[in-house]
Design a protein around this motif. Structure first.
Motif, PDB file in Angstrom:
ATOM      1  N   LEU A   1       3.197  14.458   3.771  1.00 52.27           N
ATOM      2  CA  LEU A   1       1.799  14.058   3.692  1.00 52.27           C
ATOM      3  C   LEU A   1       1.442  13.570   2.288  1.00 52.27           C
ATOM      4  CD1 LEU A   1       0.123  16.950   5.715  1.00 52.27           C
ATOM      5  CD2 LEU A   1       0.057  14.526   6.319  1.00 52.27           C
ATOM      6  N   THR A   2       2.046  14.193   1.281  1.00 54.37           N
ATOM      7  CA  THR A   2       1.781  13.793  -0.095  1.00 54.37           C
ATOM      8  C   THR A   2       2.144  12.336  -0.311  1.00 54.37           C
ATOM      9  OG1 THR A   2       2.239  16.045  -0.854  1.00 54.37           O
ATOM     10  CG2 THR A   2       2.262  14.306  -2.509  1.00 54.37           C
ATOM     11  N   ASP A   3       3.336  11.945   0.134  1.00 55.20           N
ATOM     12  CA  ASP A   3       3.751  10.552  -0.031  1.00 55.20           C
ATOM     13  C   ASP A   3       2.938   9.613   0.849  1.00 55.20           C
ATOM     14  OD1 ASP A   3       5.585  11.008  -1.990  1.00 55.20           O
ATOM     15  OD2 ASP A   3       7.350  10.954  -0.694  1.00 55.20           O
ATOM     16  N   ARG A   4       2.530  10.088   2.028  1.00 55.76           N
ATOM     17  CA  ARG A   4       1.677   9.234   2.870  1.00 55.76           C
ATOM     18  C   ARG A   4       0.359   8.938   2.166  1.00 55.76           C
ATOM     19  NH1 ARG A   4      -1.557  11.545   7.888  1.00 55.76           N
ATOM     20  NH2 ARG A   4      -2.856  12.103   6.085  1.00 55.76           N
ATOM     21  N   ASP A   5      -0.246   9.971   1.581  1.00 57.78           N
ATOM     22  CA  ASP A   5      -1.528   9.779   0.896  1.00 57.78           C
ATOM     23  C   ASP A   5      -1.365   8.919  -0.352  1.00 57.78           C
ATOM     24  OD1 ASP A   5      -2.635  11.329   2.867  1.00 57.78           O
ATOM     25  OD2 ASP A   5      -2.765  13.149   1.645  1.00 57.78           O
ATOM     26  N   ARG A   6      -0.237   9.103  -1.055  1.00 51.62           N
ATOM     27  CA  ARG A   6       0.016   8.268  -2.226  1.00 51.62           C
ATOM     28  C   ARG A   6       0.164   6.805  -1.822  1.00 51.62           C
ATOM     29  NH1 ARG A   6       4.672  11.976  -5.204  1.00 51.62           N
ATOM     30  NH2 ARG A   6       3.286  13.528  -6.148  1.00 51.62           N
ATOM     31  N   ALA A   7       0.909   6.577  -0.758  1.00 53.66           N
ATOM     32  CA  ALA A   7       1.108   5.203  -0.273  1.00 53.66           C
ATOM     33  C   ALA A   7      -0.221   4.573   0.127  1.00 53.66           C
ATOM     34  CB  ALA A   7       2.085   5.207   0.900  1.00 53.66           C
ATOM     35  N   GLU A   8      -1.084   5.356   0.757  1.00 54.03           N
ATOM     36  CA  GLU A   8      -2.383   4.825   1.162  1.00 54.03           C
ATOM     37  C   GLU A   8      -3.204   4.424  -0.050  1.00 54.03           C
ATOM     38  OE1 GLU A   8      -6.373   6.218   3.646  1.00 54.03           O
ATOM     39  OE2 GLU A   8      -4.457   7.228   3.999  1.00 54.03           O
ATOM     40  N   ARG A   9      -3.169   5.234  -1.109  1.00 58.43           N
ATOM     41  CA  ARG A   9      -3.920   4.885  -2.322  1.00 58.43           C
ATOM     42  C   ARG A   9      -3.375   3.609  -2.959  1.00 58.43           C
ATOM     43  NH1 ARG A   9      -3.941  10.565  -3.005  1.00 58.43           N
ATOM     44  NH2 ARG A   9      -2.306  10.532  -4.591  1.00 58.43           N
ATOM     45  N   LEU A  10      -2.057   3.435  -2.912  1.00 51.54           N
ATOM     46  CA  LEU A  10      -1.462   2.203  -3.436  1.00 51.54           C
ATOM     47  C   LEU A  10      -1.983   0.981  -2.680  1.00 51.54           C
ATOM     48  CD1 LEU A  10       2.307   3.166  -3.905  1.00 51.54           C
ATOM     49  CD2 LEU A  10       0.639   2.743  -5.714  1.00 51.54           C
ATOM     50  N   LEU A  11      -2.053   1.095  -1.361  1.00 53.18           N
ATOM     51  CA  LEU A  11      -2.520  -0.021  -0.549  1.00 53.18           C
ATOM     52  C   LEU A  11      -3.989  -0.333  -0.833  1.00 53.18           C
ATOM     53  CD1 LEU A  11      -0.848   0.890   2.874  1.00 53.18           C
ATOM     54  CD2 LEU A  11      -0.078  -0.792   1.195  1.00 53.18           C
ATOM     55  N   VAL A  12      -4.799   0.711  -0.972  1.00 51.87           N
ATOM     56  CA  VAL A  12      -6.217   0.512  -1.251  1.00 51.87           C
ATOM     57  C   VAL A  12      -6.407  -0.166  -2.608  1.00 51.87           C
ATOM     58  CG1 VAL A  12      -8.392   1.711  -1.712  1.00 51.87           C
ATOM     59  CG2 VAL A  12      -6.981   2.390   0.241  1.00 51.87           C
ATOM     60  N   ASP A  13      -5.564   0.177  -3.586  1.00 44.69           N
ATOM     61  CA  ASP A  13      -5.636  -0.453  -4.903  1.00 44.69           C
ATOM     62  C   ASP A  13      -5.172  -1.903  -4.875  1.00 44.69           C
ATOM     63  OD1 ASP A  13      -6.664   1.705  -6.258  1.00 44.69           O
ATOM     64  OD2 ASP A  13      -4.708   2.489  -6.860  1.00 44.69           O
ATOM     65  N   ARG A  14      -4.233  -2.213  -4.007  1.00 41.57           N
ATOM     66  CA  ARG A  14      -3.555  -3.512  -4.022  1.00 41.57           C
ATOM     67  C   ARG A  14      -4.248  -4.561  -3.147  1.00 41.57           C
ATOM     68  NH1 ARG A  14       0.316  -6.450  -6.721  1.00 41.57           N
ATOM     69  NH2 ARG A  14       0.846  -4.400  -7.534  1.00 41.57           N
ATOM     70  N   PHE A  15      -4.796  -4.146  -1.993  1.00 39.33           N
ATOM     71  CA  PHE A  15      -5.273  -5.104  -0.994  1.00 39.33           C
ATOM     72  C   PHE A  15      -6.780  -4.995  -0.750  1.00 39.33           C
ATOM     73  CE2 PHE A  15      -0.792  -4.352   0.208  1.00 39.33           C
ATOM     74  CZ  PHE A  15      -0.328  -5.666   0.184  1.00 39.33           C
ATOM     75  N   GLN A  16      -7.324  -6.073  -0.213  1.00 38.37           N
ATOM     76  CA  GLN A  16      -8.682  -6.051   0.325  1.00 38.37           C
ATOM     77  C   GLN A  16      -8.616  -5.342   1.681  1.00 38.37           C
ATOM     78  OE1 GLN A  16     -10.280 -10.071   0.464  1.00 38.37           O
ATOM     79  NE2 GLN A  16      -9.119 -10.628  -1.360  1.00 38.37           N
TER      80      GLN A  16
END
Length: 363
Positions: free
Chosen positions: A80-95
């Motif tokens: 779950l930790t890596d899933r949440d980290r990945a989600e934050r990366l996507l939110v930072d990177r994409f519209q």
């Protein structure tokens, strides 16, 4: 008025698989840069028959804009930790046009589905250029379609969802059994969901222990021998002093990391900034500072499947050498959203695992 499914240009489907491949490679690189080792990153382009059937079923008036999973990606992480980290990366990177978990809306009796669904419509303004291939199919996709769907879930949640999809959501036997038996199956799926959540939590606990091991009572002798005098990370200057500039640094990095890719001019300038932030005034000082660090071991601990540049290898090696001080000194450098947080994630892979047991050995 938008075009109907029947009038959509079918030649679009000639290049959609290439768009799917490009976004898959893009996301693999994004995760690798943040030291997130995913179980799988899989992209697919929806078949035209499936696209047309969905348009008929949903009665879309503007299919190219309304269907947001014509290309879709699934990212499966171990925790779950890596899933949440990945989600934050996507939110930072994409519209982000949408971001929700469909499982949150299900009643308790149908609990279990746990997956973040994001619809992205392109890169955010101001992100590091060069990731989206100019004139490529992914860029064309963002110009043509209303969105691209990315799903994120853990290995445990993926296993539950795949089994539930086959046995209950699409399963003919489930529809054929009595109401009493369907209620029993629903209860069993709920119990499986609870077990899955417990497994996810246990995986997080394991990661925490691995990331923060108990400190040894005394540092290994080799580490003590390798440590330079306090306040001087590179030791006293000796002999020729080559200034930290892109050309000589490129030569040094090619010797230390011969199997990795060349960095861009911008990447080399960033590397010089990293070295300067460490208080290293010459290429020789850099070499002395990194003598006791086994860069190959650092690479293995980072556990990234994709190729990286020599500047990324340098970044990881400096992180291994200076640890928390390096994060504080370089976390705000470069046009990298949440770089400091990404460094923390990467350092979790190294923390407590790198006693300098081969001091003086150059890699």
């Amino acid at each position: 008025m938008g075009e109907s499914a029947a009038t959509v240009d079918v030649t679009i489907w000639d290049w959609l698989p290439q768009a799917a491949q490009e976004v898959e490679h893009y996301l693999e690189r994004l995760l690798a840069e943040a030291a997130i080792s995913a179980h799988a990153v899989d992209a697919r382009a929806k078949k035209i028959e499936s696209f047309q059937e969905k348009c008929r079923r949903k009665q879309y008036t503007d299919p190219l804009q309304d269907v947001t999973d014509t290309v879709a990606v699934r990212i499966i992480t171990y925790s779950l930790t890596d899933r949440d980290r990945a989600e934050r990366l996507l939110v930072d990177r994409f519209q982000i046009a949408e971001n929700h978990n469909p499982g949150a809306a299900k009643p308790q009796s149908r609990r279990g589905y746990d997956c973040s669904h994001l619809v992205v419509t392109g890169e955010r303004a101001g992100v590091e250029p060069g990731w989206l291939i100019a004139g490529g199919r992914l860029a064309q996709y963002f110009d043509t379609f209303g969105g691209l769907e990315i799903q994120l879930r853990t290995v445990a949640a993926h296993s539950w969802a795949e089994f539930e999809h086959a046995r209950r959501y699409k399963g003919q036997p489930y529809q054929a059994i009595s109401d009493h038996d369907r209620a029993t199956v629903d209860q069993l799926f709920g119990a499986a969901s609870d077990a899955r959540r417990a497994l996810d939590e246990l995986f997080v606990a394991i990661d925490r222990v691995l990331a923060n091991p108990t400190a040894p009572s005394s540092p290994p002798a080799a580490l003590e021998e390798a440590a330079p005098p306090s306040g001087d990370p590179a030791g006293p200057p000796t002999g020729r002093q080559t200034p930290v500039q892109p050309a000589p640094l490129r030569t040094y990095l090619a010797e230390r990391f011969p199997d990795d890719g060349e960095a861009s001019a911008k990447g080399m300038q960033f590397a010089c900034e990293l070295i300067d932030a460490c208080g290293l005034s010459s290429i020789e000082a850099l070499a002395r500072a990194l003598e006791g660090v086994d860069s190959d071991q650092v690479r293995r601990l980072m556990d990234t499947a994709t190729a990286v540049t020599r500047v990324r290898r340098l970044d990881d090696t400096l992180l291994a050498r200076f640890g928390e001080e390096y994060i504080a000194a370089t976390g705000a450098l470069g046009n990298v959203p949440r770089r400091s947080q990404q460094l923390e994630w990467r350092y979790d892979r190294l923390r407590g695992k790198l006693p300098v047991s081969n001091a003086g050995r150059k890699r």
